[in-house]
Enzyme design. Structure first.
Site, PDB file in Angstrom:
ATOM      1  N   GLY A 192       1.105  -1.641  -0.119  1.00  0.00           N
ATOM      2  CA  GLY A 192       0.359   0.249   0.193  1.00  0.00           C
ATOM      3  C   GLY A 192       0.510   1.074  -0.075  1.00  0.00           C
ATOM      4  N   SER A 193       0.347   2.381   1.076  1.00  0.00           N
ATOM      5  CA  SER A 193       1.004   3.939   0.704  1.00  0.00           C
ATOM      6  C   SER A 193       2.386   3.861   0.894  1.00  0.00           C
ATOM      7  CB  SER A 193       0.082   4.680   1.250  1.00  0.00           C
ATOM      8  OG  SER A 193      -1.055   4.479   0.341  1.00  0.00           O
ATOM      9  N   THR A 194       2.382   2.698   1.884  1.00  0.00           N
ATOM     10  CA  THR A 194       4.010   2.918   2.325  1.00  0.00           C
ATOM     11  C   THR A 194       5.274   2.589   1.444  1.00  0.00           C
ATOM     12  OG1 THR A 194       3.653   0.260   2.589  1.00  0.00           O
ATOM     13  CG2 THR A 194       3.082   1.705   4.892  1.00  0.00           C
TER      14      THR A 194
END
Lengths: 447, 485
Positions: free
Chosen positions: B211-213
């Site tokens: 995801g956004s990490t």
């Protein structure tokens, strides 16, 4: 140096070997040396001396190497048995005494072993009776689905061990009588001349009954031995390669048919082809911590034990043998089942490596070479055939069990002569040895 | 007849030759295969007679030790393994047992623990002393960090990995649900009662959609390529079409032209979609590799228990340049990406250490039974992931994420600043609000001493609300334990 002095001298190293072997095991077990190793060595040397004296008085000209070679095997076996369980070695030592007694008895009583030729049919009948007895109620006894032994009070006999000698005597006697007919043949069939049924018949009948009985009592290893000895004798008696080849063909056909139909044989063949298969091995049984094992467990463990030994082995007393220890230290399964009988070759390889195994095989080969030498030197056809037959059946017994343990052929239970634990095996093989010595004495006696 | 007898002897010779050949086969030619067979437990039987070395935490807490038991049947002494901390360290430490075999450090350091790896001096000693004993493994694991991680997860399935950026030391490695290695050994039926892949060490074996990490890695590639600065502006509007499909920002929020810093702070999908497309597959692939993707992390842990992170199609790794890859969605950590918590901890650790990715390691030192240090693990550079200058820019951007963006709940409440990035990885259906929640971060911002990756599986909420507070307590514990001294 005379033959007997050579023999006496050759016995010393094997007594030393037994002393050294026991010393090694004591060191491993207790970290100190007990004088029991010396006791065992001395007792062993004493027994050898007794055997030697018997030979000196009854057969002074007989082959000087056979007895020392057997002593080497016996000592190796005794050390390994002691290492598995002291009581095995103690009992085996007693069996050696009994065996030696039978040896002496045979040497004295059968001074003229040609008597045997005259009683060949009686001997054949006796042998067949021996083979059928294990299947009889009350006295018969089954182990692992095979009817191998006869129980008489506290003792149980491995019938096939004794029957093998009787069958060989019969074959030698019978072939001596009819070999001329068999060589010259009778009517022709499919481009081959076949001997008249009249002469071939009794042979086929006796041999066929023996084979049927073996299948009936499910002793496949012994069947293989008998059959091989039969072909060998037929070949030596007639000098025609087509008999053994025809026999091998028939055997292959029979093995194919029986192997595909009889469940008990099918299992063994499957275990032979894929010993490491987890299902055949019984890995799930072991995972659940239950006792017992699969059909290929024994063969797989035999191979593992050999791999564990490597070139030089782990040393006497160093093989993993008795148990697999599970939680709480309870014993669940033997790591190498029947290590004192069928699997003893695997154990020897584990502890003394390829080197030790090769030494054992070489010792057997030397005995076989002496046996065939005796046959070559023998002066009459019956003696030749008798020595050939006894040697062949001995060699085949080694091949059947070592071949089974090393996955050359499917594993069937027969003993490793003079090494495996077991009274019948020891007694029968001492009788076999005595017969060979008698033939040798006859052949080498100066005329 | 003598000719026939001679021929017969030749046949016997051949048969015995066969016996010798087969014996040689099993003893010296194919013995390796037989020794390695799963069915062959001779080595394990032998090994249980040797007292294995202990496994210790960084502060000396005993994590595994051997106790003597006497076997009734064979009258021999055997040693059994005990794990005083139970399930807490089962992931990194693993288990060693006759029946179940070995895993974790128990497996990877078996040569030391079992006393097989001996240097010459001790080998001579052994001849004199006789008995074989195992060496002790002192790990880098800090009990405070491990406890904080487990307390933070609080029974929810997930994982935490904490690294010391400068050295690569693994300070904490937690995986929930775990198992109790003691019960594994002593209770025959225990294994069947385990559910939800409890035996898996999620930290190294579970690949999650990052995801956004993952935007941290995309941003690193952007800055390091020289095409972007923290102030470069990008189109951050929602619903832009990538690979033919509109890509929504979180909650459909509308942004116009935003700076790279803003894009990371607010985790703007549209902006990173554009950046990834602009950088191209080749650059993205290069930076993924620089941060350790597409290769097994060089951890001192059994290779069979480490999963390689990367883009997978039909369970095979494919490069970012492949035609099957949706570059924009890969750039925001979705599509076919899978990353282990260890991998994401390595990413944030490399950024925190000015672009230098150190080899992660669990073993600090090996001490032989006589107390001599046999081996001490030194910090080793694994990869130069990015330039120090661009790494420092990225650190500041990540500081912004925690100071005023989605990662606010990782703030320590002191003057020690934290850098981080949240992630809310979609599991297919966004509507039900169940996602994998991530947070990766490091602290202190100016002089990083600890880097951490946190994931909570199948949870409602967002990474910033659920995972960031766990990271916060782990960071606090690590700083209190004196990480990075």
């Amino acid at each position: 140096m005379s033959a007997r002095n050579r023999e006496a001298l050759a016995l010393l190293p094997s007594a030393l070997l037994v002393t050294a072997g026991f010393a090694a095991i004591f060191l491993k077990r207790d970290a100190f040396l007990s004088n029991a190793s010396l006791t065992y060595g001395a007792v062993f040397l004493g027994l050898c001396l007794v055997g030697h004296l018997v030979i000196r008085f009854t057969a002074p000209n007989a082959d000087p190497y056979l007895f020392p070679l057997v002593a080497v095997l016996a000592c190796f076996g005794l050390v390994e048995l002691y290492r598995i369980d002291e009581s095995f070695a103690r009992l085996q030592a007693q069996w050696f005494v009994v065996g030696l007694g039978l040896f002496a008895f045979t040497m004295v009583v059968l001074r003229d072993y040609h008597l045997l030729e005259r009683y060949r049919y009686t001997i054949a009948a006796g042998s067949l009776l021996l083979l059928v007895l294990p299947r009889m109620p009350v006295i018969g006894e089954a182990t692992n689905g095979a009817y191998l032994s006869i129980r008489l009070g506290p003792f149980s006999f491995q019938a096939a061990e004794f029957a093998k000698i009787g069958i060989v005597i019969f074959l030698a006697g019978y072939l001596r009588e009819t070999r001329q007919v068999l060589i010259h043949g009778g009517r022709r069939f499919l481009g081959m001349s076949l001997p008249p049924l009249r002469h071939f018949g009794p042979l086929l009948a006796i041999w066929g009954t023996a084979m049927l009985l073996l299948i009936f009592i499910r002793d496949l290893g012994a069947a293989l031995m008998f059959f091989g000895a039969f072909l060998a004798l037929l070949y030596v008696a007639t000098g025609k390669k087509r008999y053994p080849l025809l026999g091998l063909g028939a055997f292959a056909l029979g093995a194919y048919v029986v192997g595909g139909r009889v469940g008990h044989v099918q299992d063994r063949v499957a275990a032979w082809q894929n010993p490491l298969d987890p299902v055949l091995f019984g890995a799930d049984i072991a995972d659940q911590g239950k006792p017992g094992f699969g059909s290929s467990y024994q063969l797989a463990q035999s191979l593992f034990a050999q791999a564990d030994g490597g070139l030089f082995g782990r040393g006497f007393g160093q093989a993993e043998l008795l148990t697999r220890v599970s939680d709480g230290g309870t014993v669940t399964t033997e790591l190498l089942p029947a290590s004192q009988t069928d699997m003893i070759y695997a154990l020897i390889t584990n502890e003394t490596g390829l080197i030790g195994a090769a030494a054992i095989l070489l010792t057997y080969l030397l005995i076989v070479q002496r046996g065939f030498r005796i046959a070559s030197l023998a002066r009459d056809p019956f003696s030749k055939l008798l020595a050939t037959g006894l040697t062949s059946v001995f060699a085949l017994q080694v091949f059947v069990i070592v071949g089974g343990v090393t996955k050359v052929i499917p594993l069937t239970g027969v003993t490793l002569p003079f090494i495996s634990y077991g009274g019948s095996s020891v007694m029968a093989n001492f009788i076999l040895l005595a017969l060979l010595m008698r033939v040798s004495e006859d052949a080498r006696r100066p005329t | 007849m003598n000719g026939q007898i001679r021929n017969l002897f030749l046949v016997v010779l051949v048969l015995f030759g066969l016996l010798l050949v087969f014996t040689s086969r099993w003893t010296v030619l194919e013995d390796g295969d037989l020794r390695a067979s799963a069915q062959n437990n001779r080595d394990v039987i032998r090994a249980q007679r040797v007292p294995r070395g202990r496994i210790l935490a960084a502060d000396g807490t005993v994590l595994a030790r051997s106790v003597r038991t006497r076997s009734r049947g064979t009258n021999t002494t055997v040693y059994k393994r005990r794990y005083p901390k139970g399930a807490a360290y089962a992931g990194p430490v693993g288990v060693s047992d006759l029946q179940f075999g070995q895993s974790g450090l128990e497996k990877s350091q078996n040569a030391f623990l079992g006393g097989k790896a001996v240097k010459l001096a001790t080998a001579v000693d052994r001849l004199i002393q006789g008995d074989q004993r195992g060496s002790t493994i002192r790990t880098t694991l800090e009990p405070k960090v491990q406890e904080a991680a487990l307390a933070g997860l609080n029974g929810r399935a997930g994982s935490v990995v904490a690294l010391e950026p400068e050295t690569g030391k693994v300070l904490g490695m937690a995986s929930v649900p775990g198992y109790d290695p003691n019960r594994m050994i002593s209770e025959p039926g225990y294994r069947t009662t385990l559910k939800n892949s409890a035996e898996l060490n999620r930290a190294t074996q579970a690949a999650y959609v990052p995801g956004s990490t993952f935007k941290v890695l995309t941003a690193a590639a952007a800055l390091d390529s020289g095409k972007y600065t923290p102030d470069t502006t990008v189109d951050g509007s929602t619903g832009q079409r990538f690979s033919g499909q509109p890509l929504a920002n979180f909650n459909g929020e509308q942004f116009g032209q935003v700076t790279l810093t803003q894009a990371l702070t607010q985790s703007i999908n549209g902006a990173f979609g554009n950046i990834a497309n602009d950088l191209g597959g080749r650059t993205l692939q290069e930076y993924m590799e620089r941060f350790g993707f597409d290769a097994k992390p060089p951890l001192d842990y059994p290779a069979g228990q480490i999963r390689t992170s990367g883009i997978r199609r039909n369970d095979k790794l494919i490069p970012a340049t492949s035609k099957y890859v949706d570059l924009a969605r890969t750039g925001i950590g979705q599509d076919k990406l899978g990353a282990t918590p260890l991998q994401m901890a390595m990413v944030v650790s490399a950024v925190a250490n000015d672009g230098r990715l150190m080899k992660p390691h669990l073993t600090d030192r090996v001490v032989d039974p006589d107390g001599r240090v046999q081996e001490e693990v030194q910090p080793q550079l694994y990869k130069q992931s990015m330039k120090a200058s661009s790494a420092r820019q990225l650190q500041q951007m990540m500081g912004n994420v925690v100071d005023e963006g989605t990662g606010a709940q990782a703030q320590l409440g002191t003057d020690v600043r934290v850098g981080g990035k949240t992630g809310t990885a979609e599991l297919g259906n966004i509507a039900d609000g169940i996602n994998n929640l991530w947070f990766i971060g490091f602290a202190p911002l100016e002089d990083p001493k600890v880097a951490v990756a946190v994931i909570v599986e199948n949870s409602p909420g967002q990474g910033g609300q659920v995972a960031a507070p766990i990271a916060k307590s782990v960071i606090q514990a690590a700083l209190a334990a004196g990480a990075g001294r």
